[in-house]
Motif scaffolding. Sequence first.
Motif, PDB file in Angstrom:
ATOM      1  N   PRO A 186       0.809  -1.233   0.000  1.00  0.00           N
ATOM      2  CA  PRO A 186       0.000   0.000   0.000  1.00  0.00           C
ATOM      3  C   PRO A 186       0.841   1.282   0.000  1.00  0.00           C
ATOM      4  CG  PRO A 186      -0.798  -1.550   1.657  1.00  0.00           C
ATOM      5  CD  PRO A 186       0.529  -2.063   1.175  1.00  0.00           C
ATOM      6  N   TYR A 187       2.105   1.178   0.356  1.00  0.00           N
ATOM      7  CA  TYR A 187       3.008   2.341   0.436  1.00  0.00           C
ATOM      8  C   TYR A 187       3.999   2.396  -0.731  1.00  0.00           C
ATOM      9  CZ  TYR A 187       1.306   2.812   5.219  1.00  0.00           C
ATOM     10  OH  TYR A 187       0.502   2.975   6.318  1.00  0.00           O
ATOM     11  N   PHE A 188       3.952   1.409  -1.620  1.00  0.00           N
ATOM     12  CA  PHE A 188       4.925   1.325  -2.721  1.00  0.00           C
ATOM     13  C   PHE A 188       4.274   1.871  -3.989  1.00  0.00           C
ATOM     14  CE2 PHE A 188       7.696  -0.555  -5.874  1.00  0.00           C
ATOM     15  CZ  PHE A 188       8.941  -0.514  -5.268  1.00  0.00           C
ATOM     16  N   TRP A 189       4.639   3.114  -4.311  1.00  0.00           N
ATOM     17  CA  TRP A 189       4.061   3.849  -5.438  1.00  0.00           C
ATOM     18  C   TRP A 189       4.810   3.524  -6.725  1.00  0.00           C
ATOM     19  CZ3 TRP A 189      -0.186   6.585  -6.368  1.00  0.00           C
ATOM     20  CH2 TRP A 189      -0.219   7.471  -7.449  1.00  0.00           C
ATOM     21  N   LEU A 190       4.033   3.286  -7.780  1.00  0.00           N
ATOM     22  CA  LEU A 190       4.588   3.005  -9.107  1.00  0.00           C
ATOM     23  C   LEU A 190       4.329   4.225  -9.995  1.00  0.00           C
ATOM     24  CD1 LEU A 190       3.093  -0.574  -9.356  1.00  0.00           C
ATOM     25  CD2 LEU A 190       5.487  -0.006  -8.870  1.00  0.00           C
ATOM     26  N   PRO A 191       5.331   5.111 -10.167  1.00  0.00           N
ATOM     27  CA  PRO A 191       5.108   6.340 -10.941  1.00  0.00           C
ATOM     28  C   PRO A 191       4.565   6.075 -12.347  1.00  0.00           C
ATOM     29  CG  PRO A 191       7.196   6.470  -9.795  1.00  0.00           C
ATOM     30  CD  PRO A 191       6.695   5.062  -9.621  1.00  0.00           C
ATOM     31  N   GLY A 192       5.058   5.036 -12.998  1.00  0.00           N
ATOM     32  CA  GLY A 192       4.596   4.725 -14.354  1.00  0.00           C
ATOM     33  C   GLY A 192       3.148   4.274 -14.411  1.00  0.00           C
ATOM     34  N   GLN A 193       2.634   3.767 -13.302  1.00  0.00           N
ATOM     35  CA  GLN A 193       1.248   3.285 -13.234  1.00  0.00           C
ATOM     36  C   GLN A 193       0.315   4.300 -12.589  1.00  0.00           C
ATOM     37  OE1 GLN A 193       0.123   0.356 -14.493  1.00  0.00           O
ATOM     38  NE2 GLN A 193       2.166   0.165 -15.349  1.00  0.00           N
ATOM     39  N   GLY A 194       0.889   5.252 -11.840  1.00  0.00           N
ATOM     40  CA  GLY A 194       0.066   6.240 -11.146  1.00  0.00           C
ATOM     41  C   GLY A 194      -0.746   5.645 -10.010  1.00  0.00           C
ATOM     42  N   ARG A 195      -0.223   4.580  -9.402  1.00  0.00           N
ATOM     43  CA  ARG A 195      -0.921   3.931  -8.289  1.00  0.00           C
ATOM     44  C   ARG A 195       0.073   3.086  -7.490  1.00  0.00           C
ATOM     45  NH1 ARG A 195      -4.303  -0.550 -11.819  1.00  0.00           N
ATOM     46  NH2 ARG A 195      -2.810  -0.556 -13.519  1.00  0.00           N
ATOM     47  N   THR A 196      -0.391   2.612  -6.334  1.00  0.00           N
ATOM     48  CA  THR A 196       0.463   1.749  -5.519  1.00  0.00           C
ATOM     49  C   THR A 196       0.317   0.301  -5.976  1.00  0.00           C
ATOM     50  OG1 THR A 196      -1.198   1.219  -3.838  1.00  0.00           O
ATOM     51  CG2 THR A 196       0.105   3.243  -3.495  1.00  0.00           C
TER      52      THR A 196
END
Length: 194
Positions: A157-167
């Motif tokens: 829940p805290y690991f953000w994926l910039p390329g996906q725009g979501r965790t």
Amino acid sequence: MTRTLVLASNNPGKLKEFNELLAPLGFAVRPQGDFAVPEAEEPHATFVENALAKARHAARLTGLPALADDSGVCVNALGGAPGVYSARFAGEPKSDQRNNEKLVQALAAHPDKSAYYYCVLVYVRSDNDPQPVIADGRWDGEIVAVPAGSNGFGYDPYFWLPGQGRTVAQLAPEEKHRWSHRGQALRALVEKLR
């Protein structure tokens, strides 16, 4: 002919994923609990040494080929921590909530929130296999202070994926398997085993 392969874990999610990818190669993956194998010690400072120790432990106690993984989250601003200590970052007993709280607090003063999930898989034909098959995978992202999503576990829940725009916790399970560090490592292992 189907060959039994012992998974040095009792995690049902891992078992399902490994069975799906290894069945076409003639492997039936069974958890170590089916053979009353207790969890191995993980005293090492590296993912590969811990995975190798777990695979050898399962192979030694069953007499069968074994597969083990070791994985965690590595945060650049923290010198790679929590790394191999990801599951117990906030101490015993293991707690995802306390681990995440400690990580967010440790990163609060750092502008660099970049991190990556890392996974090593080790396959051994026997406990004294001199040539274990080793594969790894890495998944880059950032740690966020506010959790989002209800899928996954651990730091997801805290690991953000910039390329996906979501965790990671906002991904559907099949998306996570396709992109994750464990999915990458498993596909690399399958290629080596072919």
